[in-house]
Design a protein around this motif. Structure first.
Motif, mmCIF file in Angstrom:
data_model
loop_
_atom_site.group_PDB
_atom_site.id
_atom_site.type_symbol
_atom_site.label_atom_id
_atom_site.label_comp_id
_atom_site.label_asym_id
_atom_site.label_seq_id
_atom_site.Cartn_x
_atom_site.Cartn_y
_atom_site.Cartn_z
ATOM 1 N N GLU A 181 -2.726 11.581 -0.480
ATOM 2 C CA GLU A 181 -3.943 12.012 -1.174
ATOM 3 C C GLU A 181 -4.101 13.529 -1.093
ATOM 4 O O GLU A 181 -4.477 14.170 -2.076
ATOM 5 C CB GLU A 181 -5.167 11.313 -0.578
ATOM 6 N N GLU A 199 2.385 1.733 -3.465
ATOM 7 C CA GLU A 199 1.383 2.226 -4.414
ATOM 8 C C GLU A 199 1.093 3.705 -4.165
ATOM 9 O O GLU A 199 0.949 4.488 -5.109
ATOM 10 C CB GLU A 199 0.094 1.409 -4.310
ATOM 11 N N ALA A 200 1.008 4.094 -2.902
ATOM 12 C CA ALA A 200 0.736 5.502 -2.576
ATOM 13 C C ALA A 200 1.865 6.398 -3.068
ATOM 14 O O ALA A 200 1.616 7.476 -3.620
ATOM 15 C CB ALA A 200 0.533 5.658 -1.069
ATOM 16 N N ALA A 206 -3.578 1.129 -3.603
ATOM 17 C CA ALA A 206 -3.185 1.269 -2.202
ATOM 18 C C ALA A 206 -4.364 0.954 -1.281
ATOM 19 O O ALA A 206 -4.204 0.250 -0.269
ATOM 20 C CB ALA A 206 -2.660 2.678 -1.937
ATOM 21 N N ASP A 207 -5.543 1.446 -1.637
ATOM 22 C CA ASP A 207 -6.741 1.157 -0.848
ATOM 23 C C ASP A 207 -6.999 -0.345 -0.763
ATOM 24 O O ASP A 207 -7.314 -0.867 0.308
ATOM 25 C CB ASP A 207 -7.973 1.835 -1.457
ATOM 26 N N ILE A 234 -3.715 5.042 -6.130
ATOM 27 C CA ILE A 234 -4.407 5.206 -4.849
ATOM 28 C C ILE A 234 -5.439 4.093 -4.654
ATOM 29 O O ILE A 234 -5.579 3.546 -3.555
ATOM 30 C CB ILE A 234 -5.057 6.607 -4.729
ATOM 31 N N LYS A 286 -0.845 7.232 3.161
ATOM 32 C CA LYS A 286 -1.767 7.303 2.025
ATOM 33 C C LYS A 286 -2.669 8.523 2.145
ATOM 34 O O LYS A 286 -2.884 9.247 1.166
ATOM 35 C CB LYS A 286 -2.603 6.031 1.912
ATOM 36 N N SER A 287 -3.140 8.780 3.344
ATOM 37 C CA SER A 287 -3.990 9.942 3.568
ATOM 38 C C SER A 287 -3.238 11.238 3.277
ATOM 39 O O SER A 287 -3.767 12.139 2.603
ATOM 40 C CB SER A 287 -4.499 9.936 5.013
ATOM 41 N N ALA A 309 0.841 -1.209 0.000
ATOM 42 C CA ALA A 309 0.000 0.000 0.000
ATOM 43 C C ALA A 309 0.869 1.249 0.000
ATOM 44 O O ALA A 309 0.595 2.201 -0.746
ATOM 45 C CB ALA A 309 -0.923 -0.007 1.218
ATOM 46 N N ARG A 310 1.900 1.257 0.809
ATOM 47 C CA ARG A 310 2.801 2.415 0.853
ATOM 48 C C ARG A 310 3.467 2.618 -0.507
ATOM 49 O O ARG A 310 3.572 3.744 -0.986
ATOM 50 C CB ARG A 310 3.853 2.226 1.937
#
Length: 106
Positions: free
Chosen positions: A91, A20-21, A43-44, A40, A87-88, A17-18
């Protein structure tokens, strides 16, 4: 499923996930916002998988099974929490890149 396997699943998918972010952020830096959205989403999905594994361990403990607390489990929790937070933040950074792009093109 063994605790260690679940722990490694959390670490693996949180790490994915990291990654991908950060790919989403790189795409946004290059004004490739459609690519950024896809990264994103990926990542989700990775976070959902990691969170499902984490929830599985928590439910096992709630159901009375003894779940050994280990440094590795704490490490996995840290990876997941960090992935969610990064990720937040990324975004929000992507949204800033979009605004900058719009302003530069006026």
């Amino acid at each position: 499923m063994e605790n260690e396997q679940i722990i490694f699943e959390i670490i693996l998918h949180a790490g994915n996930a990291r990654a991908e972010a950060y790919e989403a952020l790189k795409s946004a830096q290059n004004n490739e916002f459609d690519k950024s959205i896809e990264f994103i989403k990926n990542a989700d999905n990775e976070i959902k998988i990691a969170h499902k594994s984490q929830t599985n361990m928590i439910q096992r403990e709630i159901n009375g099974e003894k779940v050994e607390m280990s440094l590795l489990f704490v490490h996995a929790q840290d990876h997941l929490m960090t992935a969610i937070a990064e990720k937040s933040l990324i975004e929000n950074m992507i949204n800033l890149y979009k605004r900058i792009n719009i302003l530069e093109n006026k």
